[in-house]
Structures are given as C-alpha cells and as structure tokens.
Design an enzyme around this catalytic site. Structure first.
Site, PDB file in Angstrom:
ATOM      1  N   HIS A   1      -7.523   7.627  -2.745  1.00 52.02           N
ATOM      2  CA  HIS A   1      -8.863   8.041  -3.152  1.00 52.02           C
ATOM      3  C   HIS A   1      -8.800   9.262  -4.053  1.00 52.02           C
ATOM      4  CE1 HIS A   1     -13.156   9.336  -2.548  1.00 52.02           C
ATOM      5  NE2 HIS A   1     -13.302   8.035  -2.735  1.00 52.02           N
ATOM      6  N   CYS A   2      -7.863  10.142  -3.789  1.00 51.04           N
ATOM      7  CA  CYS A   2      -7.732  11.371  -4.568  1.00 51.04           C
ATOM      8  C   CYS A   2      -7.340  11.111  -6.016  1.00 51.04           C
ATOM      9  CB  CYS A   2      -6.692  12.290  -3.942  1.00 51.04           C
ATOM     10  SG  CYS A   2      -7.064  12.818  -2.258  1.00 51.04           S
ATOM     11  N   VAL A   3      -6.627  10.020  -6.288  1.00 56.24           N
ATOM     12  CA  VAL A   3      -6.098   9.785  -7.631  1.00 56.24           C
ATOM     13  C   VAL A   3      -6.944   8.800  -8.433  1.00 56.24           C
ATOM     14  CG1 VAL A   3      -3.758  10.309  -6.911  1.00 56.24           C
ATOM     15  CG2 VAL A   3      -4.518   7.924  -6.927  1.00 56.24           C
TER      16      VAL A   3
ATOM     17  N   SER B   1      -3.897  11.110  -1.585  1.00 58.01           N
ATOM     18  CA  SER B   1      -3.484   9.718  -1.675  1.00 58.01           C
ATOM     19  C   SER B   1      -4.414   8.941  -2.586  1.00 58.01           C
ATOM     20  CB  SER B   1      -3.393   9.095  -0.277  1.00 58.01           C
ATOM     21  OG  SER B   1      -2.742   7.829  -0.344  1.00 58.01           O
TER      22      SER B   1
END
Length: 360
Positions: A340-342, A338
């Site tokens: 934070h990952c992107v 989500s």
C-alpha cells in the site's frame, strides 16, 4: 494545465476522494533504485517489486516512475512482456502513497466522473530522509495527465489517511499531530483542510501505530476499511510484545466509532506476523494490513511467517468478487513499508482540465 490553491476548493466544486475499492484507471508506483537506502538489499527488493507490478498489471494498467537510466533499464529487463508505462521522473525513494498526489473525483449527470488531484507537500515523515525530488513528483503526473489540480502547502501523506468512501476517514494522532510535519496545525485545522480538499466529513483519531514505524504511525499499517461499514484492525496476541497494548487500545477505541449516521462499524481482527523482524535501524513493522485494493484483486504482503495463511484466510471473505493474493514482502519491509505504501490508485474517469472555471 491549471494550478489552484485555496479557492475554489475541491469540495466547493463537488470533488471528493473516493474509496480505494472504486474502479481504477491505473495504479501508479515507483521503481526502487538506491541500494544504500535498502541497506544493500536492492536486488531482493527489485525482485519483489517486479512480482508486485506483474501481478497488478494482470488486472489494470500500471504507470511506473523510474528515476534514471539504470532504473529504467533494470525495470524494462525485469518486466519484459508486462503491460506497464514507464515515466522518467527524478526521485529520492519509492513510497508513492505518501509523496504522490491524492486523487479526487466529481460525478457528472452523464458520462464518466471527472478526475483531478491535490498536490500536498511531502517532507519524508518529518524530515527523516531526502525528499526534495519526491515532493515534486505530482507535478510530473500533472504534466502527463494534463490535469488541473490543487497545490496545497500542507504536509499530508496518503498512508496517514484511510477513507470509507462515505465521508469518514481514520488517522492517528502520533502521525498527523507530529510537530515535524505541520507545526501549529491543530486537530480542528487538519479536519477542516481534509473536509475542504478531500471531502472528509468525519475524521476519527486513533493514538499510535506499530513499534518501529518511521512514519510515526501511519493508519494504513494498522487499520483499514474493507467496505463503507467494515474495517480490519491489527492485533498483537503476544502480551509481552510492545505492540500488544497499543493495538488493544486502538481496538477498544474503534469500538466507540460510528459513521455519519451514527452506526458502529463492523470490526474484524487481523493478526500481526508472529515473528519479530529486525533491520539495520531496529525493529521493522511488518503487517498484513498494508494490502492494496485494485480492480478485481487485493495484494497482501507476506513474510514467510506462520500467520501468513491465517491472515489471507481472514481477508478473503471480506473481498467478494476480488482475488486476494499473497505476495512476498520480506525484502520490501526493510524500507519500512509494503504494497500500500508504494502504490497510488488513479480513479477511473475523464481528466478534469478546469475549463469550467473559465466560465465563472
């Protein structure tokens, strides 16, 4: 621009990775482009991405990587009127927290901090997906910024590390010790690398992450620092759920951890979404812990779940002075991560050109 390898290390030159809540110059992210990777849901994913980028741009500058003409055209159309800088960079996927650089800063006696970064290797979480173009992306940033930086031939993903800004970091054994990333690299070897290249003095290990997490248990999906001495950790209240025992074991272990001064951390429990989500490859890992902290804001993924508002109510008091914003991520989570990952934060400061090395 200067490319550095092992010597002198960032630590030897006074560089360290700051906490996420320190002031940003910008947020870097990538535009989703491959409908097959998104299991036919690219339209919905792009709609959620546009909302994320629009929200962040209200608080700080955004740099958006687009991999081809179609992606650039689509991004411009959906982000019309938004303060965003586009960069054409060939990419495989969007998880820039992991394939992007990790920024480090060095304080100066007068003037702003100096900013550089470490370019780690990326192999798509142990070779699970295509990654050859993704691992080259940090060099594109270096060219744009004109930054001297370190090239480190070790696989390291930003989502596998959670820093408190005062020398302590959290990670998981299931991720960093997986043989598909760095075969033969021990806990001590990893700790030494993170000390020398990111300034991490104390590395604390949890065991595992969420069921269905193809990253092998990234820490940023389960446990996050919200301040130097406070962290939130995911809990699963349904004792029948496979995540219950894992999250409970993590909670108990966190209670034994201390900072550099030997002080225990304040721990806040954060529920996981109540409803189980399934994707084409099995269970998905939705979590509220995958929030992103920026200048004056925190964006938290929501999933049309009964626990959405409850999670937001828990997080809001933990971020005084920041607006805690829930945004939909039910489509983005199809890809396994989500907000934070992107995203990847660029700390505020002047870009280090490495000129001082010429004087030594």
């Amino acid at each position: 621009m200067k490319h550095l390898n092992a010597s002198p290390t960032p630590l030897e030159l006074g560089f360290r990775m700051p906490a996420e809540w320190t002031e940003h110059a910008a947020t870097w992210t990538s535009w989703p482009a491959d409908d097959e990777l998104w299991f036919g849901a690219l339209e919905g994913v792009r709609t959620e991405f546009a909302q994320l980028v629009r929200t962040i741009s209200q608080f700080e500058a955004v740099h958006l990587l687009v991999r081809d003409e179609e992606s650039e055209r689509d991004a411009r159309a959906r982000l019309e009127g938004v303060r965003v800088t586009l960069h054409r960079v060939p990419l495989d996927d969007v998880w820039f927290r992991d394939n992007g650089p990790l920024f480090v800063t060095r304080p100066r006696e007068s003037g702003p901090d100096e900013v550089s970064f470490v370019n780690w290797e990326f192999n798509a979480w142990g070779g699970k997906y295509h990654y050859r173009r993704d691992t080259l992306a940090p060099e594109a940033l270096a060219g744009y910024l004109g930054a001297a930086h370190w090239d480190q031939g070790v696989v390291m993903e930003g989502g596998s590390l959670e820093l408190n800004g005062e020398g302590v970091a959290l990670t998981t054994r299931s991720c960093l010790l997986s043989p598909e990333r760095n075969p033969g690299l021990t806990k001590d070897g990893i700790a030494a690398l993170l000390r020398d290249f990111l300034g991490i003095e104390k590395l604390l290990w949890l065991d595992e992450g969420l069921e269905g997490d193809h990253t092998d248990g990234h820490i940023d999906t389960i446990t996050r620092f919200v301040g130097p001495h406070t962290l939130v950790t995911s809990v699963e209240e349904d004792t029948r759920d496979a995540n219950h025992a894992t999250m409970q074991a993590n909670l108990e272990r966190l209670r034994t951890f201390t900072d550099l001064q030997g002080r225990p951390f304040e721990i806040v429990e954060l529920p996981l979404p109540r409803r189980r989500l399934e994707g084409p490859e099995g269970r998905l890992p939705p979590t509220y812990a995958n929030f992103y902290i920026g200048n004056g804001f925190v964006v938290v993924p929501t999933y049309l779940d009964p626990n959405d508002e409850r999670a937001l109510d828990i997080l809001r008091p933990l971020f005084p002075g920041r607006e805690v914003i829930g945004l939909p991520s039910r489509e983005i989570i199809r890809g396994g991560g989500s907000f934070h990952c992107v995203t990847q934060q660029q700390p505020i400061g002047s870009i280090w050109k490495g000129d001082d090395l010429d004087e030594s």
